[in-house]
Design an enzyme around this catalytic site. Structure first.
Site, PDB file in Angstrom:
ATOM      1  CE  LYS A 111      32.150  43.366  49.844  1.00  0.00           C
ATOM      2  NZ  LYS A 111      31.722  41.985  50.200  1.00  0.00           N
ATOM      3  CE1 TYR A 149      29.404  43.752  55.071  1.00  0.00           C
ATOM      4  CE2 TYR A 149      31.586  44.559  55.651  1.00  0.00           C
ATOM      5  CZ  TYR A 149      30.683  44.093  54.708  1.00  0.00           C
ATOM      6  OH  TYR A 149      31.068  43.981  53.389  1.00  0.00           O
ATOM      7  NE  ARG A 165      21.683  42.177  48.169  1.00  0.00           N
ATOM      8  CZ  ARG A 165      22.445  41.825  49.204  1.00  0.00           C
ATOM      9  NH1 ARG A 165      23.373  42.653  49.676  1.00  0.00           N
ATOM     10  NH2 ARG A 165      22.334  40.653  49.749  1.00  0.00           N
ATOM     11  CB  THR A 219      26.387  36.286  49.846  1.00  0.00           C
ATOM     12  OG1 THR A 219      25.333  37.167  50.246  1.00  0.00           O
ATOM     13  CG2 THR A 219      27.601  36.500  50.722  1.00  0.00           C
ATOM     14  NE  ARG A 239      28.658  40.020  45.687  1.00  0.00           N
ATOM     15  CZ  ARG A 239      27.894  40.218  46.757  1.00  0.00           C
ATOM     16  NH1 ARG A 239      26.760  39.533  46.903  1.00  0.00           N
ATOM     17  NH2 ARG A 239      28.244  41.084  47.675  1.00  0.00           N
ATOM     18  CG  ASN A 241      31.345  39.129  47.863  1.00  0.00           C
ATOM     19  OD1 ASN A 241      31.975  40.131  48.168  1.00  0.00           O
ATOM     20  ND2 ASN A 241      30.383  38.633  48.613  1.00  0.00           N
ATOM     21  CG  HIS A 276      28.297  46.430  50.746  1.00  0.00           C
ATOM     22  ND1 HIS A 276      27.767  45.521  51.637  1.00  0.00           N
ATOM     23  CD2 HIS A 276      27.539  47.554  50.876  1.00  0.00           C
ATOM     24  CE1 HIS A 276      26.758  46.072  52.285  1.00  0.00           C
ATOM     25  NE2 HIS A 276      26.593  47.305  51.842  1.00  0.00           N
ATOM     26  CD  GLU A 286      24.758  49.099  54.117  1.00  0.00           C
ATOM     27  OE1 GLU A 286      24.847  47.991  54.673  1.00  0.00           O
ATOM     28  OE2 GLU A 286      24.680  49.234  52.884  1.00  0.00           O
TER      29      GLU A 286
HETATM   30  P1  ADP Z   1      26.176  40.434  51.092  1.00  0.00           P
HETATM   31  O1  ADP Z   1      27.477  41.181  50.804  1.00  0.00           O
HETATM   32  O2  ADP Z   1      25.770  39.597  49.914  1.00  0.00           O
HETATM   33  O3  ADP Z   1      25.075  41.329  51.584  1.00  0.00           O
HETATM   34  P2  ADP Z   1      26.488  39.494  53.850  1.00  0.00           P
HETATM   35  O4  ADP Z   1      25.918  40.796  54.291  1.00  0.00           O
HETATM   36  O5  ADP Z   1      25.861  38.250  54.356  1.00  0.00           O
HETATM   37  O6  ADP Z   1      26.511  39.387  52.250  1.00  0.00           O
HETATM   38  O7  ADP Z   1      28.027  39.411  54.249  1.00  0.00           O
HETATM   39  C1  ADP Z   1      28.884  40.488  54.036  1.00  0.00           C
HETATM   40  C2  ADP Z   1      30.163  40.027  53.380  1.00  0.00           C
HETATM   41  O8  ADP Z   1      30.897  39.211  54.281  1.00  0.00           O
HETATM   42  C3  ADP Z   1      29.982  39.179  52.138  1.00  0.00           C
HETATM   43  O9  ADP Z   1      29.793  39.936  50.974  1.00  0.00           O
HETATM   44  C4  ADP Z   1      31.270  38.383  52.116  1.00  0.00           C
HETATM   45  O10 ADP Z   1      32.342  39.134  51.558  1.00  0.00           O
HETATM   46  C5  ADP Z   1      31.551  38.172  53.582  1.00  0.00           C
HETATM   47  N1  ADP Z   1      31.024  36.929  54.153  1.00  0.00           N
HETATM   48  C6  ADP Z   1      29.769  36.715  54.601  1.00  0.00           C
HETATM   49  N2  ADP Z   1      29.625  35.484  55.116  1.00  0.00           N
HETATM   50  C7  ADP Z   1      30.827  34.910  55.000  1.00  0.00           C
HETATM   51  C8  ADP Z   1      31.346  33.627  55.356  1.00  0.00           C
HETATM   52  N3  ADP Z   1      30.578  32.721  55.925  1.00  0.00           N
HETATM   53  N4  ADP Z   1      32.638  33.344  55.089  1.00  0.00           N
HETATM   54  C9  ADP Z   1      33.418  34.258  54.515  1.00  0.00           C
HETATM   55  N5  ADP Z   1      33.012  35.491  54.172  1.00  0.00           N
HETATM   56  C10 ADP Z   1      31.732  35.816  54.392  1.00  0.00           C
HETATM   57 MG    MG Z   2      24.782  42.330  53.402  1.00  0.00          MG
END
Ligand code: ADP
Ligand code: MG
Length: 203
Positions: A16, A56, A121, A127, A138, A158, A161, A172
């Site tokens: 990112k 997303y 992962r 996350t 992370r 973070n 992705h 994806e």
């Molecule tokens: P991951 O990247 O671990 O798969 P998610 O798919 O749940 O996580 O969410 C995608 C991305 O959106 C996260 O990596 C994070 O950057 C952001 N994100 C998710 N939930 C939140 C939240 N509640 N507040 C702020 N940012 C969030």
């Molecule tokens: Mg995700």
């Protein structure tokens, strides 16, 4: 999937904008290389907001799951969530995510290897960096939290992705790459990682 042998599993990864600004490109790539994974596609680009939203929402369940995770984070820290509707939470998350992901270049990649989705992962961490284990990308390189994101009205930073499941990975990869951009090639170390008899070493 075309190839059913487990060593042919693929996953989608994106560094990112904050990962690039933190000069972590080499560090992140080396963590996947050193475990034995193979990079089969990569490019750098600044995605559009539409492209990020489409990414997303490829998984129809993502809105519900993401909203529920955020609501749980409020409850876990003893606060009352501003809404109990996960879809309402996710609308806000998605807006912030679009601002985050379009703020600079990202590096899109496809990695291949046995159990790659699960393995990546594990190497990436959870996350919320605050909760990510030490030793994960992370957990080692960033300190953000749901609380910080909620307080300042922004996405959690973070660094990276990674696809959450083989099904998500397939969607994806198709979203970010054409079939021609995925390179099929042999990596010499695969002889040691996957060869059945190890009969090519001794002269
Ligand atoms: P991951 O990247 O671990 O798969 P998610 O798919 O749940 O996580 O969410 C995608 C991305 O959106 C996260 O990596 C994070 O950057 C952001 N994100 C998710 N939930 C939140 C939240 N509640 N507040 C702020 N940012 C969030
Ligand atoms: Mg995700």
């Amino acid at each position: 999937m075309k190839n059913s042998h487990p060593k042919k599993e693929r996953t989608f990864v994106a560094i990112k904008p904050d990962g690039i600004q933190r000069s972590l490109i080499g560090e992140i790539i080396s963590r996947f290389e050193r475990v034995g994974l193979k990079l089969v596609a990569t490019k750098m680009l600044v995605p559009t907001a539409e492209f990020v939203e489409a990414h997303y929402t490829l998984d129809p369940e993502w809105r519900r799951i993401t909203g529920e995770k955020n609501i749980k984070s409020y409850v876990d820290r003893g606060e009352k969530p501003w809404t109990t509707d996960p879809y309402e939470v996710t609308e806000r998350v998605l807006k912030n995510l679009k601002d985050y992901m379009t703020s600079g270049p990202v590096i899109a990649m496809v990695w291949e290897g046995a159990h790659v989705v699960e393995l990546v992962r594990k190497l990436v961490g959870s996350t919320e960096p605050r909760k990510s284990d030490v030793g994960t990308i992370r957990g080692d390189f960033v300190l953000d939290s749901y609380m910080m994101g909620d307080t300042d009205g922004r996405a959690i930073r973070n660094l990276i992705h990674a696809s959450g499941s083989p099904d998500e990975a397939e969607k994806e990869i198709k979203h970010w790459f054409t079939e021609k951009e995925l390179i099929n090639y042999r990596l010499v170390q695969e002889e040691i990682l996957y060869d059945v008899n190890l009969d090519g070493i001794l002269e």
